[in-house]
Design a protein around this motif. Structure first.
Motif, PDB file in Angstrom:
ATOM      1  N   ASN A  54       3.827 -74.200  25.322  1.00 36.52           N
ATOM      2  CA  ASN A  54       4.752 -73.757  26.362  1.00 36.52           C
ATOM      3  C   ASN A  54       4.930 -72.247  26.252  1.00 36.52           C
ATOM      4  O   ASN A  54       3.978 -71.519  26.384  1.00 36.52           O
ATOM      5  CB  ASN A  54       6.046 -74.552  26.315  1.00 36.52           C
ATOM      6  N   ASN A  55       6.108 -71.761  25.955  1.00 35.40           N
ATOM      7  CA  ASN A  55       6.295 -70.313  25.867  1.00 35.40           C
ATOM      8  C   ASN A  55       6.575 -69.841  24.440  1.00 35.40           C
ATOM      9  O   ASN A  55       7.115 -68.768  24.234  1.00 35.40           O
ATOM     10  CB  ASN A  55       7.413 -69.852  26.808  1.00 35.40           C
ATOM     11  N   VAL A  56       6.184 -70.638  23.454  1.00 34.27           N
ATOM     12  CA  VAL A  56       6.374 -70.280  22.054  1.00 34.27           C
ATOM     13  C   VAL A  56       5.011 -70.023  21.415  1.00 34.27           C
ATOM     14  O   VAL A  56       4.060 -70.765  21.633  1.00 34.27           O
ATOM     15  CB  VAL A  56       7.126 -71.393  21.281  1.00 34.27           C
ATOM     16  N   MET A  57       4.944 -68.936  20.637  1.00 32.86           N
ATOM     17  CA  MET A  57       3.713 -68.582  19.953  1.00 32.86           C
ATOM     18  C   MET A  57       3.938 -68.613  18.450  1.00 32.86           C
ATOM     19  O   MET A  57       4.990 -68.179  17.966  1.00 32.86           O
ATOM     20  CB  MET A  57       3.273 -67.169  20.340  1.00 32.86           C
ATOM     21  N   ALA A  58       2.954 -69.119  17.733  1.00 27.67           N
ATOM     22  CA  ALA A  58       2.940 -69.018  16.280  1.00 27.67           C
ATOM     23  C   ALA A  58       1.727 -68.170  15.925  1.00 27.67           C
ATOM     24  O   ALA A  58       0.610 -68.469  16.337  1.00 27.67           O
ATOM     25  CB  ALA A  58       2.834 -70.393  15.636  1.00 27.67           C
ATOM     26  N   TYR A  59       1.965 -67.072  15.202  1.00 29.59           N
ATOM     27  CA  TYR A  59       0.897 -66.187  14.764  1.00 29.59           C
ATOM     28  C   TYR A  59       0.638 -66.456  13.292  1.00 29.59           C
ATOM     29  O   TYR A  59       1.555 -66.409  12.478  1.00 29.59           O
ATOM     30  CB  TYR A  59       1.296 -64.718  14.982  1.00 29.59           C
ATOM     31  N   PHE A  60      -0.605 -66.744  12.958  1.00 32.23           N
ATOM     32  CA  PHE A  60      -1.003 -67.007  11.581  1.00 32.23           C
ATOM     33  C   PHE A  60      -1.891 -65.856  11.126  1.00 32.23           C
ATOM     34  O   PHE A  60      -3.055 -65.782  11.494  1.00 32.23           O
ATOM     35  CB  PHE A  60      -1.761 -68.338  11.487  1.00 32.23           C
ATOM     36  N   GLY A  61      -1.317 -64.948  10.353  1.00 38.34           N
ATOM     37  CA  GLY A  61      -2.049 -63.790   9.853  1.00 38.34           C
ATOM     38  C   GLY A  61      -2.432 -63.972   8.400  1.00 38.34           C
ATOM     39  O   GLY A  61      -2.134 -64.999   7.785  1.00 38.34           O
ATOM     40  N   PRO A  62      -3.083 -62.972   7.829  1.00 34.01           N
ATOM     41  CA  PRO A  62      -3.532 -63.064   6.437  1.00 34.01           C
ATOM     42  C   PRO A  62      -2.388 -63.212   5.431  1.00 34.01           C
ATOM     43  O   PRO A  62      -2.571 -63.771   4.370  1.00 34.01           O
ATOM     44  CB  PRO A  62      -4.276 -61.753   6.199  1.00 34.01           C
ATOM     45  N   GLU A  63      -1.197 -62.698   5.781  1.00 37.91           N
ATOM     46  CA  GLU A  63      -0.099 -62.731   4.811  1.00 37.91           C
ATOM     47  C   GLU A  63       1.118 -63.531   5.250  1.00 37.91           C
ATOM     48  O   GLU A  63       1.927 -63.899   4.416  1.00 37.91           O
ATOM     49  CB  GLU A  63       0.342 -61.302   4.474  1.00 37.91           C
ATOM     50  N   GLU A  64       1.258 -63.767   6.549  1.00 35.79           N
ATOM     51  CA  GLU A  64       2.464 -64.453   6.981  1.00 35.79           C
ATOM     52  C   GLU A  64       2.250 -65.181   8.304  1.00 35.79           C
ATOM     53  O   GLU A  64       1.285 -64.937   9.017  1.00 35.79           O
ATOM     54  CB  GLU A  64       3.630 -63.468   7.126  1.00 35.79           C
ATOM     55  N   THR A  65       3.187 -66.071   8.571  1.00 36.34           N
ATOM     56  CA  THR A  65       3.221 -66.789   9.848  1.00 36.34           C
ATOM     57  C   THR A  65       4.490 -66.357  10.568  1.00 36.34           C
ATOM     58  O   THR A  65       5.567 -66.324   9.973  1.00 36.34           O
ATOM     59  CB  THR A  65       3.234 -68.307   9.617  1.00 36.34           C
ATOM     60  N   ILE A  66       4.328 -66.012  11.834  1.00 32.07           N
ATOM     61  CA  ILE A  66       5.462 -65.570  12.630  1.00 32.07           C
ATOM     62  C   ILE A  66       5.536 -66.447  13.868  1.00 32.07           C
ATOM     63  O   ILE A  66       4.533 -66.638  14.557  1.00 32.07           O
ATOM     64  CB  ILE A  66       5.304 -64.089  13.043  1.00 32.07           C
ATOM     65  N   ARG A  67       6.718 -66.963  14.146  1.00 36.04           N
ATOM     66  CA  ARG A  67       6.944 -67.742  15.360  1.00 36.04           C
ATOM     67  C   ARG A  67       7.886 -66.969  16.256  1.00 36.04           C
ATOM     68  O   ARG A  67       8.877 -66.411  15.784  1.00 36.04           O
ATOM     69  CB  ARG A  67       7.536 -69.094  15.025  1.00 36.04           C
ATOM     70  N   LYS A  68       7.561 -66.941  17.538  1.00 32.18           N
ATOM     71  CA  LYS A  68       8.429 -66.230  18.468  1.00 32.18           C
ATOM     72  C   LYS A  68       8.272 -66.785  19.861  1.00 32.18           C
ATOM     73  O   LYS A  68       7.228 -67.318  20.220  1.00 32.18           O
ATOM     74  CB  LYS A  68       8.169 -64.729  18.436  1.00 32.18           C
ATOM     75  N   GLU A  69       9.345 -66.666  20.618  1.00 31.25           N
ATOM     76  CA  GLU A  69       9.302 -67.035  22.027  1.00 31.25           C
ATOM     77  C   GLU A  69       8.698 -65.864  22.783  1.00 31.25           C
ATOM     78  O   GLU A  69       9.078 -64.713  22.575  1.00 31.25           O
ATOM     79  CB  GLU A  69      10.710 -67.326  22.532  1.00 31.25           C
ATOM     80  N   LEU A  70       7.726 -66.151  23.644  1.00 32.90           N
ATOM     81  CA  LEU A  70       7.036 -65.102  24.377  1.00 32.90           C
ATOM     82  C   LEU A  70       7.715 -64.797  25.696  1.00 32.90           C
ATOM     83  O   LEU A  70       8.105 -65.710  26.428  1.00 32.90           O
ATOM     84  CB  LEU A  70       5.593 -65.517  24.691  1.00 32.90           C
ATOM     85  N   SER A  71       7.814 -63.525  25.991  1.00 33.41           N
ATOM     86  CA  SER A  71       8.279 -63.122  27.313  1.00 33.41           C
ATOM     87  C   SER A  71       7.080 -63.182  28.261  1.00 33.41           C
ATOM     88  O   SER A  71       5.926 -63.281  27.830  1.00 33.41           O
ATOM     89  CB  SER A  71       8.840 -61.696  27.267  1.00 33.41           C
ATOM     90  N   TYR A  72       7.361 -63.089  29.532  1.00 30.56           N
ATOM     91  CA  TYR A  72       6.290 -63.070  30.528  1.00 30.56           C
ATOM     92  C   TYR A  72       5.362 -61.880  30.274  1.00 30.56           C
ATOM     93  O   TYR A  72       4.135 -62.012  30.308  1.00 30.56           O
ATOM     94  CB  TYR A  72       6.882 -63.006  31.937  1.00 30.56           C
ATOM     95  N   ASP A  73       5.935 -60.711  29.989  1.00 36.79           N
ATOM     96  CA  ASP A  73       5.137 -59.508  29.757  1.00 36.79           C
ATOM     97  C   ASP A  73       4.247 -59.645  28.523  1.00 36.79           C
ATOM     98  O   ASP A  73       3.106 -59.176  28.519  1.00 36.79           O
ATOM     99  CB  ASP A  73       6.041 -58.281  29.613  1.00 36.79           C
TER     100      ASP A  73
END
Length: 136
Positions: A54-73
């Motif tokens: 939906n409008n939530v993104m989970a970023y899985f990087g080399p050191e951490e995982t970040i979850r955030k709600e995405l804006s339209y932009d």
């Protein structure tokens, strides 16, 4: 048995995933599900992954995982990045990176000109710290 069952389900889902040709129609078909991931493979040895539901993104990087709600932009920024890489996929370059766009049933893979600097800029615009796997 409880630990093996999820692994078997995951392997079954992967085996059902169909690799599609790298066309804008196939990429949009994956995006339309609103439950997909993008794997960014930089120089064959560094991977970053973004998963969207939906409008939530989970970023899985080399050191951490970040979850955030995405804006339209922010969604437009990611879409533009993928579109630019897709449009540059046929340019020959000494170094190529790869984008893999997939969900449970479909996968589109294409190589494109190296995009490490552009990817770093994208993450900065999304307020996500960029950490190269090479620095580890």
């Amino acid at each position: 048995m409880k630990k093996i069952l999820p692994l078997l389900v995951f392997l079954l889902l992967l085996s059902c995933q169909k690799e599609l040709a790298a066309t804008s129609e196939n990429i949009n078909a994956v995006f339309d599900t609103q439950d997909f991931s993008i794997r960014y493979v930089i120089l064959e040895n560094e991977e970053h992954r973004m998963s969207f539901m939906n409008n939530v993104m989970a970023y899985f990087g080399p050191e951490e995982t970040i979850r955030k709600e995405l804006s339209y932009d922010e969604a437009i920024l990611i879409n533009t990045f993928v579109q630019d890489r897709f449009q540059n996929r046929n340019q020959t370059a000494a170094k190529t990176d790869q984008l893999i766009i997939y969900n449970d049933t479909k996968k589109v893979v294409f190589e494109t000109a190296a995009f490490e600097k552009e990817f770093e800029t994208l993450l900065q615009q999304l307020d996500i710290p960029y950490v190269s796997a090479k620095k580890k």
